[in-house]
Design a protein around this motif. Structure first.
Motif, short mmCIF file in Angstrom:
data_model
loop_
_atom_site.label_atom_id
_atom_site.label_comp_id
_atom_site.label_asym_id
_atom_site.label_seq_id
_atom_site.Cartn_x
_atom_site.Cartn_y
_atom_site.Cartn_z
N ASP A 1 0.79 -1.22 0.00
CA ASP A 1 0.00 0.00 0.00
C ASP A 1 0.83 1.29 0.00
O ASP A 1 0.48 2.28 0.63
N VAL A 2 1.97 1.23 -0.70
CA VAL A 2 2.81 2.44 -0.81
C VAL A 2 2.60 3.03 -2.20
O VAL A 2 3.00 2.40 -3.19
N PRO A 3 1.96 4.18 -2.34
CA PRO A 3 1.77 4.74 -3.69
C PRO A 3 3.12 4.97 -4.38
O PRO A 3 4.11 5.29 -3.70
N ALA A 4 3.09 4.80 -5.68
CA ALA A 4 4.35 4.94 -6.44
C ALA A 4 5.00 6.30 -6.20
O ALA A 4 6.23 6.41 -6.14
N GLU A 5 4.19 7.35 -6.10
CA GLU A 5 4.79 8.68 -5.96
C GLU A 5 5.40 8.91 -4.58
O GLU A 5 6.01 9.94 -4.33
N ARG A 6 5.20 7.94 -3.67
CA ARG A 6 5.87 8.03 -2.35
C ARG A 6 7.09 7.10 -2.30
O ARG A 6 7.70 6.94 -1.25
N GLN A 7 7.42 6.48 -3.43
CA GLN A 7 8.57 5.59 -3.46
C GLN A 7 9.77 6.29 -4.12
O GLN A 7 9.60 7.19 -4.93
N VAL A 8 10.96 5.83 -3.74
CA VAL A 8 12.18 6.27 -4.41
C VAL A 8 12.74 5.07 -5.16
O VAL A 8 13.03 4.03 -4.55
N LYS A 9 12.86 5.24 -6.47
CA LYS A 9 13.41 4.19 -7.32
C LYS A 9 14.92 4.39 -7.38
O LYS A 9 15.38 5.50 -7.68
N THR A 10 15.69 3.35 -7.10
CA THR A 10 17.15 3.48 -7.07
C THR A 10 17.74 2.71 -8.25
O THR A 10 17.64 1.49 -8.32
N LEU A 11 18.31 3.47 -9.21
CA LEU A 11 18.93 2.86 -10.40
C LEU A 11 20.44 2.93 -10.26
O LEU A 11 20.97 3.87 -9.67
N VAL A 12 21.09 1.91 -10.74
CA VAL A 12 22.56 1.92 -10.71
C VAL A 12 23.06 2.04 -12.15
O VAL A 12 22.68 1.23 -13.02
N TYR A 13 23.87 3.05 -12.40
CA TYR A 13 24.39 3.29 -13.75
C TYR A 13 25.90 3.29 -13.75
O TYR A 13 26.54 3.56 -12.72
N VAL A 14 26.45 2.99 -14.91
CA VAL A 14 27.89 3.12 -15.10
C VAL A 14 28.10 4.34 -16.01
O VAL A 14 27.63 4.35 -17.16
N LEU A 15 28.74 5.36 -15.44
CA LEU A 15 29.00 6.59 -16.19
C LEU A 15 30.49 6.67 -16.47
O LEU A 15 31.29 6.87 -15.53
N ASP A 16 30.89 6.46 -17.73
CA ASP A 16 32.32 6.45 -18.07
C ASP A 16 33.10 5.57 -17.10
O ASP A 16 34.10 6.00 -16.50
N ASP A 17 32.65 4.36 -16.90
CA ASP A 17 33.35 3.35 -16.09
C ASP A 17 33.22 3.54 -14.58
O ASP A 17 33.81 2.77 -13.82
N ARG A 18 32.45 4.55 -14.13
CA ARG A 18 32.27 4.70 -12.68
C ARG A 18 30.81 4.46 -12.31
O ARG A 18 29.91 4.98 -12.97
N LEU A 19 30.59 3.71 -11.23
CA LEU A 19 29.22 3.44 -10.80
C LEU A 19 28.60 4.69 -10.17
O LEU A 19 29.28 5.45 -9.48
N ALA A 20 27.31 4.88 -10.39
CA ALA A 20 26.59 5.99 -9.77
C ALA A 20 25.18 5.51 -9.42
O ALA A 20 24.63 4.62 -10.09
N LEU A 21 24.61 6.09 -8.36
CA LEU A 21 23.22 5.79 -8.01
C LEU A 21 22.34 6.93 -8.54
O LEU A 21 22.69 8.11 -8.40
N VAL A 22 21.25 6.56 -9.18
CA VAL A 22 20.35 7.54 -9.78
C VAL A 22 18.98 7.35 -9.15
O VAL A 22 18.39 6.27 -9.26
N LEU A 23 18.49 8.38 -8.46
CA LEU A 23 17.23 8.26 -7.72
C LEU A 23 16.11 8.99 -8.44
O LEU A 23 16.23 10.17 -8.79
#
Lengths: 571, 571
Positions: free
Chosen positions: B270-292
């Motif tokens: 029962d958590v609405p989507a707009e109250r959630q934080v989606k955590t994506l992991v990306y590789v930017l020029d060989d370095r990992l980054a978290l994208v929220l």
């Protein structure tokens, strides 16, 4: 157009690296700049000339009924593998792979692509077809040089004919021959058609269009009477027969410890060069072959290629020669008795050796030669061919007059290809009787930027380029001597406007420069006519018209300038 | 021109592999044929259209004072290394080596070459310069498709401006903006200018010209009021603010064994989507980054590239994620307490998360989430940016009206580049005060063949293409119904000749085909006007004129056909 808005960076000095006149002048007059060896940027003046040259070619192609295509510059390797040219093109073809690892070629020419498009033709009723394009060609030249004459990237007008039969091909070929003669005449390029080798294009006949020029990289053999002209790669001459004595009954060996060349054998042992047999060792597609020439004759490698069909040709290395003949260059020979019994090499001999007797050649023992050689008796020639380079002064094969040899630029080449490409690509159409037939192909090319260079080679003087009317970047330059004088400027504008309205390609030199600098630029760039508008003339109601080619100046009333120039330009 | 001499191989059936209308029609109507994926041969009809499109563009470039160049298609790698784009262009750039082993690139664009040519300018007095060319560009597209819309080899009109200062660049940019609007209007392409990402070109502003079309591969966000339009890669919207409660004083973990997605967390907990934080992991020029991102929002990767300056961007692989976060996708989060202390990853967050409280996100323990997260308190965001994909219905950032999202074809793109290329290439000119200055650059492009496809996308019906006058391969087709009837044929010839003499681009359909087949071809190919010449009309002294677009037919006296058509064509 106003000169003040034109990017035409003329240089005061000749570029240091330019030998050919066209290279020097096209750089100095602000037409081109080199990006890297064999790749040039065309600046606005060159773009204008190129567009006019293309238009001339397009008009003549349209006149013979050809239709314009644009085919890809990048080709799948598989297409070239089907005709065997993926290998045959060697290092001259630029190759690459895409992100999926597919092998690709940059088009040097488009026979394969045309044949693949022609596969859709379907019926003989759609033949003949004459198809042409203006497209960038890429060739990895071993020695790009001379500005636009030999480059790695250039625009080619390439056309292709597809016909039902050989008679049709003959017609398509003749149409191109006529079109090319008209094109070069209109461009001001004094090109002559010469017999040529077809090289790796294959096919039966080919004619090159050659513009005599010091900057040329080809040699043309021609008869002053005009009845014969050929590329030295193909040229023949009528050699005087040599009367040989019978010679000894068997060849005789003799020591020649200090004679390793034709000249040394002549000097030290009194054997004239024309009584010697020169033995060359070549590698033809990975197989060794002996090539026999008369001592005073030079081999033409293209003739060797044409005679054998070999694709990759090179002189053998010293080690390869020693391994095969047990002797080093200097004493090589092809007398049967002097060869290893299982040598396995093809022996090719130039026609000038046919029937010769009492000849001298190497014994395949270092420091030893053989004399009294009767070619027919003592040498097992596998293949006779014309392999010899014709030299100036030799008799014309048609009339016997002494031949000339001149440097020339190849500006066009037309080929009767035959069935090679249509067969390899499986091009079949329904014939009139319902049975499938293979169309016969021709191919025809003009290098556009090289043609521009040839125009300059044939049309320049000490002051610069002298463009023919019709391909000049501008036909007329109106030079305003006093940009600060409103009345003079108004007259220059009036002449400029009148010329533009009459359809003349005109530039108004409105720059704030000295008159001398302006005149020099007009001459260097090579604009056919200059109209000079200055204070003194305006006071008298006149302007000056100066012809670039002759340097002659006439004074005319202001409002007669435009009609007078229209007359001169259309004369 | 006579149709019997024209190679226009129309097909009875649609090609099987064509989805886009332009692809289907250009193949079926005999304009193009594919050589390999992404490489097309242009047949005579397409060459005619291309020449007219180029002429329209050339006229508008000339009108803004631009000068035409032709720059090499092949470039030395060193040139691209100087701006860093040898690496940045990645797999999209075709690369090769020559026989000497020199690294080469096929030009995707020409900023580097232009800057190298501009190095000679010397003085601010030669500025501004607007330079353009029509040149073949090569791009190793990952997915060439849709006929001429996305190819690997195409003609581009690319232009470049060089100015003294930013005000000059603004003027050059505005000139191009106006020129492009005129060009697309003349071509019949309903393109709109939209804000765009500058991608790997760099620089400050850029505007794309987008033609709405189902065949388009871009998404355009636009306001129906007309006050806002942007590529989805760049578009913003005015989001409704979300009112969050204070939430708990510290985040609370809770078990979510069966909730691995946003939707599952909503449904099961029962958590609405707009109250959630989606955590994506990306590789930017060989370095990992978290994208929220907010749970109901989608990331736009181009925005991530633009926000970070990263050149190579990809989602991290599962193994990389597990190694960095000790948890698998499904329970990822960026709450400081849940991250390894030395994780070293940059944390990027979308602006829509700014100030949010009482949010739910993963705990970096499989099957566990955290609620009551206060972003400002609990997450160490390094970098805030707009990373979110705007969706249809969201409020316009200017006026608040609901935005639309439409598919579109990018037909042009203009960039304010700034000093990147001139600085990297060392382009310096003397300024007015004698000190050296670096010119500022802009770059501007139109894909010619894609523009042709866009014309077809915007101008076709069930029967075929409906070319606008001026870019049609022919403006008029004179259809001779009875080629065997000498009198009717003579009338058709007369009309054909009169039209040609009036400067109309006309083809005479003299083929021995059924009238229905001829009409179908004229419609399929899309010739704007058809003149039908038949026995009955000739008896009455009339011919029919039929407009392709409306299908309307008028009957006119034979000798009025040409003047009537001239009037229609210039209307």
């Amino acid at each position: 157009m106003r000169w003040s808005q034109l990017y035409a960076p003329t240089l005061r000095q000749d570029p240091a690296d330019a030998e050919a006149a066209s290279h020097r002048l096209l750089v100095r007059a602000g037409f081109v700049r080199q990006l890297m060896a064999g790749h040039y940027s065309l600046l606005p003046l060159a773009v204008r000339v190129r567009a006019k040259v293309i238009q001339v070619i397009r008009e003549e192609m349209t006149r013979i009924g050809a239709q314009e295509f644009i085919l890809p510059a990048m080709h799948p390797a598989d297409l070239w593998r089907r005709t065997g040219r993926w290998d045959a093109m060697g290092e001259e073809m630029f190759r690459l792979t895409d992100r999926r690892g597919t092998d690709l070629a940059l088009g040097m020419t488009h026979e394969e692509v045309i044949a693949s498009v022609a596969a859709e033709l379907g019926s003989y009723r759609r033949l003949p077809q004459l198809w042409y394009q203006f497209q960038t060609k890429f060739r990895d030249e071993p020695r790009p040089r001379s500005g636009l004459i030999r480059v790695r990237e250039f625009t080619m007008k390439d056309s292709y004919s597809l016909d039902v039969d050989e008679a049709g091909l003959d017609r398509s070929f003749a149409l191109h021959d006529e079109a090319y003669r008209r094109i070069f005449a209109r461009l001001g390029v004094p090109a002559i058609g010469v017999e040529a080798s077809s090289g790796n294009m294959g096919g039966s006949d080919s004619v090159e269009f050659m513009c005599p020029s010091e900057a040329g990289e080809d040699l043309v053999v021609r008869c002053p009477s005009g009845d014969y002209a050929a590329n030295v790669e193909k040229a023949a001459s009528r050699l005087d027969p040599v009367a040989d004595g019978p010679g000894p009954p068997v060849p005789e060996r003799f020591d020649t410890p200090h004679a390793r060349t034709i000249e040394e054998l002549t000097r030290l042992h009194d054997v004239p060069a024309e009584r010697q047999v020169k033995t060359l060792v070549y590698v033809l597609d990975d197989r060794l072959a002996l090539v026999l020439m008369r001592g005073d004759h030079a081999l033409v490698e293209q003739k060797l290629a044409d005679a054998t069909g070999a694709v990759a040709i090179r002189p053998a290395h010293q080690e390869e020669i020693v391994a095969a003949l047990k002797a080093a260059p200097g004493s090589l020979g092809a007398v049967t008795a002097a060869l290893p019994p299982d040598h396995g090499m093809t022996i090719l001999a130039d026609e000038a050796l046919r029937g010769r007797r009492d000849m001298t050649t190497g014994a395949n023992v270092d420091g030893v030669h053989v004399r009294g050689v009767d070619i027919a008796r003592d040498v097992a020639v596998d293949h006779w061919a014309d392999l010899r380079e014709v030299r100036a002064g030799e008799p014309c094969p048609r009339c016997g007059a002494p031949l000339e040899v001149v440097d020339a630029i190849e500006v066009g080449h037309i080929f009767k290809l035959g069935y090679r490409y249509t067969e390899a690509m499986g091009v079949r159409v329904l014939g009139p009787d319902g049975a499938e037939i293979t169309p016969i192909m021709g191919s025809y090319g003009i290098g556009v930027e090289r043609a521009i260079a040839a125009i300059v080679e044939a049309n320049h003087d000490d002051a610069g380029i002298v463009w023919p009317v019709g391909v000049a970047p501008f036909d007329v330059a109106v030079v305003l001597l006093n940009p600060g004088d409103a009345e003079v400027a108004a007259v220059a504008e009036r002449v400029h406007t009148a010329l533009g309205a009459a359809g003349v390609d005109v530039v108004l030199d409105d720059r704030d420069e000295r008159p001398g600098a302006k005149f020099k630029d007009v001459e260097l760039i090579g604009i056919p006519y200059r109209v000079t508008v200055g204070r003194r003339g305006v006071d008298a109601g006149t302007v000056e018209i100066t012809a670039r080619a002759s340097g002659e100046t006439v004074v005319v009333p202001v409002d007669e300038a435009a009609p007078r120039l229209v007359g001169l330009l259309t004369a």
